[in-house]
Each structure stands twice: as C-alpha cells, then as structure tokens.
Write a protein that holds these residues in place. Structure first.
Motif, PDB file in Angstrom:
ATOM      1  N   ASN A 251       3.424   9.063  -2.999  1.00 39.57           N
ATOM      2  CA  ASN A 251       4.812   8.670  -3.223  1.00 39.57           C
ATOM      3  C   ASN A 251       5.173   8.561  -4.698  1.00 39.57           C
ATOM      4  N   LYS A 252       4.199   8.699  -5.582  1.00 39.09           N
ATOM      5  CA  LYS A 252       4.439   8.499  -7.010  1.00 39.09           C
ATOM      6  C   LYS A 252       5.495   9.442  -7.569  1.00 39.09           C
ATOM      7  N   ALA A 253       5.409  10.713  -7.235  1.00 42.83           N
ATOM      8  CA  ALA A 253       6.370  11.684  -7.766  1.00 42.83           C
ATOM      9  C   ALA A 253       7.786  11.369  -7.292  1.00 42.83           C
ATOM     10  N   ARG A 254       7.917  11.005  -6.053  1.00 44.90           N
ATOM     11  CA  ARG A 254       9.247  10.698  -5.519  1.00 44.90           C
ATOM     12  C   ARG A 254       9.820   9.444  -6.177  1.00 44.90           C
ATOM     13  N   PHE A 255       8.992   8.419  -6.375  1.00 47.45           N
ATOM     14  CA  PHE A 255       9.474   7.195  -7.001  1.00 47.45           C
ATOM     15  C   PHE A 255       9.785   7.412  -8.482  1.00 47.45           C
TER      16      PHE A 255
ATOM     17  N   ALA B  49      13.163   9.053  -8.577  1.00 48.09           N
ATOM     18  CA  ALA B  49      14.208   8.066  -8.277  1.00 48.09           C
ATOM     19  C   ALA B  49      14.432   7.122  -9.455  1.00 48.09           C
ATOM     20  N   ALA B  50      13.386   6.812 -10.203  1.00 50.10           N
ATOM     21  CA  ALA B  50      13.526   5.925 -11.363  1.00 50.10           C
ATOM     22  C   ALA B  50      14.310   6.593 -12.487  1.00 50.10           C
ATOM     23  N   ARG B  51      14.266   7.914 -12.562  1.00 51.03           N
ATOM     24  CA  ARG B  51      14.994   8.636 -13.614  1.00 51.03           C
ATOM     25  C   ARG B  51      16.445   8.942 -13.245  1.00 51.03           C
ATOM     26  N   LEU B  52      16.841   8.739 -12.012  1.00 50.33           N
ATOM     27  CA  LEU B  52      18.205   9.067 -11.580  1.00 50.33           C
ATOM     28  C   LEU B  52      19.310   8.423 -12.420  1.00 50.33           C
ATOM     29  N   PRO B  53      19.235   7.152 -12.798  1.00 52.47           N
ATOM     30  CA  PRO B  53      20.322   6.560 -13.573  1.00 52.47           C
ATOM     31  C   PRO B  53      20.504   7.185 -14.961  1.00 52.47           C
TER      32      PRO B  53
ATOM     33  N   VAL C  32       0.841  -1.203   0.000  1.00 51.05           N
ATOM     34  CA  VAL C  32       0.000   0.000   0.000  1.00 51.05           C
ATOM     35  C   VAL C  32       0.873   1.248   0.000  1.00 51.05           C
ATOM     36  N   TRP C  33       1.943   1.251   0.776  1.00 52.24           N
ATOM     37  CA  TRP C  33       2.841   2.408   0.821  1.00 52.24           C
ATOM     38  C   TRP C  33       3.503   2.636  -0.544  1.00 52.24           C
ATOM     39  N   ALA C  34       3.937   1.576  -1.191  1.00 48.91           N
ATOM     40  CA  ALA C  34       4.632   1.709  -2.472  1.00 48.91           C
ATOM     41  C   ALA C  34       3.699   2.188  -3.580  1.00 48.91           C
ATOM     42  N   TRP C  35       2.429   1.842  -3.525  1.00 54.73           N
ATOM     43  CA  TRP C  35       1.485   2.202  -4.571  1.00 54.73           C
ATOM     44  C   TRP C  35       0.642   3.429  -4.224  1.00 54.73           C
ATOM     45  N   SER C  36       0.941   4.101  -3.106  1.00 60.22           N
ATOM     46  CA  SER C  36       0.143   5.276  -2.747  1.00 60.22           C
ATOM     47  C   SER C  36       0.470   6.437  -3.684  1.00 60.22           C
ATOM     48  N   ARG C  37      -0.516   7.247  -3.943  1.00 59.19           N
ATOM     49  CA  ARG C  37      -0.354   8.351  -4.897  1.00 59.19           C
ATOM     50  C   ARG C  37       0.621   9.416  -4.400  1.00 59.19           C
TER      51      ARG C  37
END
Length: 45
Positions: free
Chosen positions: A30-34, A37-41, A23-28
């Motif tokens: 946190n979407k912007a932060r994740f 983080a996905a674009r960092l590489p 639930v924490w990982a799929w909460s709205r």
C-alpha cells in the motif's frame, strides 16, 4: 455471561481491529498508493 464478559469481548475485538488496520496501513503493497495520496494536495491542475 455477564457484563464483564461482554466488556472483555469488545476489548479484544477492538484490539484485533486496531492491529489489523495498523498492519494494513503499514504494509509495503500500500506504500505507493499512500505516497500518491499524500502528494495530491500539492499537485496543480
């Protein structure tokens, strides 16, 4: 309380922890932060 009661308790706690993390990982909120983080590489210095 025998070993089977302990096994049931550990299983239930593990399931609740898993659902909580899901639930924490799929909460709205946190979407912007994740997404950031996905674009960092792919970001260059």
């Amino acid at each position: 309380m025998d070993i089977n009661d302990l096994r049931v308790i550990v299983t239930v706690v593990s399931l609740v922890t898993f659902v909580g993390i899901w639930v924490w990982a799929w909460s709205r909120k946190n979407k912007a932060r994740f997404d950031e983080a996905a674009r960092l590489p792919f970001q260059s210095d």
